[in-house]
Motif scaffolding. Structure first.
Motif, mmCIF file in Angstrom:
data_model
loop_
_atom_site.group_PDB
_atom_site.id
_atom_site.type_symbol
_atom_site.label_atom_id
_atom_site.label_comp_id
_atom_site.label_asym_id
_atom_site.label_seq_id
_atom_site.Cartn_x
_atom_site.Cartn_y
_atom_site.Cartn_z
ATOM 1 N N GLU A 192 -23.456 -16.708 -1.651
ATOM 2 C CA GLU A 192 -23.914 -17.831 -0.766
ATOM 3 C C GLU A 192 -22.845 -18.113 0.064
ATOM 4 O OE1 GLU A 192 -25.258 -20.957 1.493
ATOM 5 O OE2 GLU A 192 -23.605 -21.152 0.195
ATOM 6 N N LYS A 193 -22.902 -17.873 1.492
ATOM 7 C CA LYS A 193 -22.045 -17.780 2.347
ATOM 8 C C LYS A 193 -21.150 -19.156 2.595
ATOM 9 C CE LYS A 193 -24.707 -18.343 6.642
ATOM 10 N NZ LYS A 193 -25.129 -17.471 7.960
ATOM 11 N N TYR A 194 -21.790 -20.178 2.539
ATOM 12 C CA TYR A 194 -21.005 -21.507 2.706
ATOM 13 C C TYR A 194 -20.504 -21.965 1.583
ATOM 14 C CZ TYR A 194 -23.807 -21.977 7.111
ATOM 15 O OH TYR A 194 -24.650 -21.801 8.445
ATOM 16 N N ARG A 195 -20.820 -21.839 0.658
ATOM 17 C CA ARG A 195 -19.941 -22.054 -0.701
ATOM 18 C C ARG A 195 -19.125 -21.238 -1.042
ATOM 19 N NH1 ARG A 195 -23.680 -22.846 -5.890
ATOM 20 N NH2 ARG A 195 -24.985 -21.496 -4.874
ATOM 21 N N ASN A 196 -19.117 -19.910 -0.685
ATOM 22 C CA ASN A 196 -18.130 -18.816 -0.490
ATOM 23 C C ASN A 196 -16.843 -19.117 0.177
ATOM 24 O OD1 ASN A 196 -16.754 -16.090 0.013
ATOM 25 N ND2 ASN A 196 -17.651 -15.980 -1.967
ATOM 26 N N ASN A 197 -17.386 -19.869 1.534
ATOM 27 C CA ASN A 197 -16.342 -19.873 2.494
ATOM 28 C C ASN A 197 -15.454 -21.435 2.040
ATOM 29 O OD1 ASN A 197 -15.064 -20.083 5.284
ATOM 30 N ND2 ASN A 197 -16.175 -21.954 5.235
ATOM 31 N N ARG A 198 -16.502 -22.309 1.572
ATOM 32 C CA ARG A 198 -15.580 -23.514 0.957
ATOM 33 C C ARG A 198 -14.788 -22.903 -0.042
ATOM 34 N NH1 ARG A 198 -19.495 -27.410 -2.683
ATOM 35 N NH2 ARG A 198 -19.197 -25.519 -3.914
ATOM 36 N N ASN A 199 -14.685 -22.371 -0.914
ATOM 37 C CA ASN A 199 -13.565 -21.749 -1.711
ATOM 38 C C ASN A 199 -12.870 -22.741 -2.732
ATOM 39 O OD1 ASN A 199 -11.943 -19.586 -2.374
ATOM 40 N ND2 ASN A 199 -10.172 -20.484 -0.970
ATOM 41 N N LEU A 200 -13.936 -23.695 -3.256
ATOM 42 C CA LEU A 200 -13.499 -24.771 -4.343
ATOM 43 C C LEU A 200 -13.657 -24.109 -5.594
ATOM 44 C CD1 LEU A 200 -14.973 -27.771 -2.883
ATOM 45 C CD2 LEU A 200 -12.493 -27.164 -2.747
ATOM 46 N N PRO A 250 -9.451 -26.013 0.822
ATOM 47 C CA PRO A 250 -9.008 -24.597 0.874
ATOM 48 C C PRO A 250 -9.784 -23.590 1.386
ATOM 49 C CG PRO A 250 -10.138 -25.119 -1.329
ATOM 50 C CD PRO A 250 -10.360 -26.225 -0.521
ATOM 51 N N SER A 251 -10.604 -24.050 2.290
ATOM 52 C CA SER A 251 -11.724 -23.089 2.683
ATOM 53 C C SER A 251 -11.066 -21.868 3.266
ATOM 54 C CB SER A 251 -12.559 -23.885 3.748
ATOM 55 O OG SER A 251 -11.912 -24.284 4.967
ATOM 56 N N LYS A 252 -11.691 -20.782 3.470
ATOM 57 C CA LYS A 252 -11.382 -19.282 3.770
ATOM 58 C C LYS A 252 -11.412 -19.498 5.473
ATOM 59 C CE LYS A 252 -13.045 -16.855 0.145
ATOM 60 N NZ LYS A 252 -13.852 -15.788 -0.344
ATOM 61 N N GLY A 253 -12.154 -20.255 6.303
ATOM 62 C CA GLY A 253 -12.144 -20.090 7.723
ATOM 63 C C GLY A 253 -13.015 -19.192 8.125
ATOM 64 N N ASP A 254 -13.871 -18.624 7.346
ATOM 65 C CA ASP A 254 -15.022 -17.435 7.758
ATOM 66 C C ASP A 254 -15.818 -18.121 8.567
ATOM 67 O OD1 ASP A 254 -13.473 -15.605 6.301
ATOM 68 O OD2 ASP A 254 -14.924 -15.910 4.621
ATOM 69 N N ILE A 255 -16.245 -19.712 8.379
ATOM 70 C CA ILE A 255 -17.451 -20.047 9.211
ATOM 71 C C ILE A 255 -16.585 -21.205 10.014
ATOM 72 C CG2 ILE A 255 -19.573 -21.565 9.196
ATOM 73 C CD1 ILE A 255 -19.839 -20.168 6.445
ATOM 74 N N PRO A 256 -16.211 -21.213 11.486
ATOM 75 C CA PRO A 256 -15.368 -21.970 12.021
ATOM 76 C C PRO A 256 -16.177 -23.607 12.151
ATOM 77 C CG PRO A 256 -15.645 -19.983 13.152
ATOM 78 C CD PRO A 256 -16.622 -19.852 11.937
ATOM 79 N N ASP A 267 -16.250 -20.834 -6.406
ATOM 80 C CA ASP A 267 -16.845 -20.466 -5.377
ATOM 81 C C ASP A 267 -16.794 -19.082 -4.674
ATOM 82 O OD1 ASP A 267 -18.095 -22.990 -4.713
ATOM 83 O OD2 ASP A 267 -16.629 -23.521 -3.357
ATOM 84 N N LYS A 268 -15.453 -18.473 -5.363
ATOM 85 C CA LYS A 268 -15.476 -17.034 -4.794
ATOM 86 C C LYS A 268 -16.258 -16.082 -5.561
ATOM 87 C CE LYS A 268 -10.331 -17.602 -4.630
ATOM 88 N NZ LYS A 268 -8.924 -17.044 -5.292
ATOM 89 N N LEU A 269 -17.092 -16.404 -6.625
ATOM 90 C CA LEU A 269 -18.014 -15.481 -7.529
ATOM 91 C C LEU A 269 -19.459 -15.981 -6.802
ATOM 92 C CD1 LEU A 269 -16.991 -16.384 -11.096
ATOM 93 C CD2 LEU A 269 -16.288 -14.546 -9.564
ATOM 94 N N THR A 270 -19.588 -16.808 -5.647
ATOM 95 C CA THR A 270 -21.002 -16.927 -5.309
ATOM 96 C C THR A 270 -21.063 -16.001 -3.816
ATOM 97 O OG1 THR A 270 -22.798 -18.143 -4.568
ATOM 98 C CG2 THR A 270 -20.418 -18.848 -3.984
#
Length: 258
Positions: free
Chosen positions: A47-55, A206-212, A42-45
């Motif tokens: 798209e904000k929701y998948r990037n925040n998901r961080n899987l 392991p989400s980043k927490g960018d989207i509460p 997910d770090k390479l996308t």
């Protein structure tokens, strides 16, 4: 589900060994044993929701597949009726090409792993039950053996009567949603911890927490969306090298006409 979902940076190897048998001028059957390494992050996308998901994941895939092929070719066989240098199966010296479309069925084994964000170690995700598999209201544990439907197109350049080279594009539809260990919703972290331990909780979210609240329970108490229920698919582009084997011919038996 489209080329837009493809991360070229995560392209990984695929190796195959197979055998093709020609049924007639246009139809072949083909069987192969295939090894693939699939990966996603997910770090390479953007798209904000998948990037925040961080899987992330990687998975070794071993597949046994058979398929029916339909092809057209520019083969020209010569020398069949010549007394001198007669050569059954000899390919004309001019360039020869073959274009094949195919569809089939396969069985494959996969084993998804994810990188631990704390230790950097690759963890076996199947054993961590990251979406609450086997727990109350959670999904049942998935199987690591599934069925694929390979379909695609191949182009072969016939070098001579013995060898060919080519390029093959194969798309595989599968009947599992867990090649990447992601399918449904986030599960209650306390229940995961009690059942499977701290590593399960860490790898589940392991989400980043960018989207509460993105990975917290919804208002009705159900888990927030972690994946979707569309079955997984993957594709390969491979360079092929082929060796022709002449058919065995029995001795001609002379029979009297009278």
């Amino acid at each position: 589900f489209s080329p837009a979902d493809l991360e070229i940076a995560l392209t990984r190897p695929a190796v195959s060994a197979g055998f093709r048998y020609k049924l007639n001028k246009n139809f072949n059957v083909h069987s192969s044993l295939n090894y693939l390494l699939l990966a996603g992050d997910d770090k390479l996308t953007t798209e904000k929701y998948r990037n925040n998901r961080n899987l992330n994941f990687k998975s070794n895939v071993f597949e046994l597949a058979s398929r029916l092929e339909f092809g057209i070719s520019s083969f020209k066989r010569t020398g069949v009726y010549r007394l001198k240098r007669s050569s059954l199966g000899k390919i004309n010296r001019r360039k020869a090409f073959e274009v094949i479309g195919f569809v089939g069925v396969g069985v494959f084994y996969f084993n998804p792993k994810g990188k631990n964000p704390t230790s950097g170690k690759w963890e076996n995700l199947y054993n961590l039950h990251t979406e609450g598999q086997g727990l109350p209201d959670g999904p049942s544990q998935y199987k690591r053996v599934s069925v694929s439907i390979p379909m695609g197109i191949a182009v072969h350049y016939i070098i001579d009567k013995d060898w060919s080279i080519g390029l093959e594009l194969c798309y595989r539809k599968t009947f599992t949603d867990y090649i990447d260990d992601v399918s449904t919703n986030y599960y209650d972290k306390t229940a995961l911890f009690n059942a499977y331990g701290a590593t399960s909780v860490l790898m589940a979210d392991p989400s980043k927490g960018d989207i509460p609240g993105a990975s917290s329970p919804n208002g009705d108490g159900s888990g927030a969306q972690r994946g979707d229920k569309n079955k997984d698919a993957f594709a390969t582009v491979q360079i092929t090298v082929g060796k022709f084997f002449a058919p065995k011919r029995g001795r001609t038996k002379l029979r009297s006409k009278f």
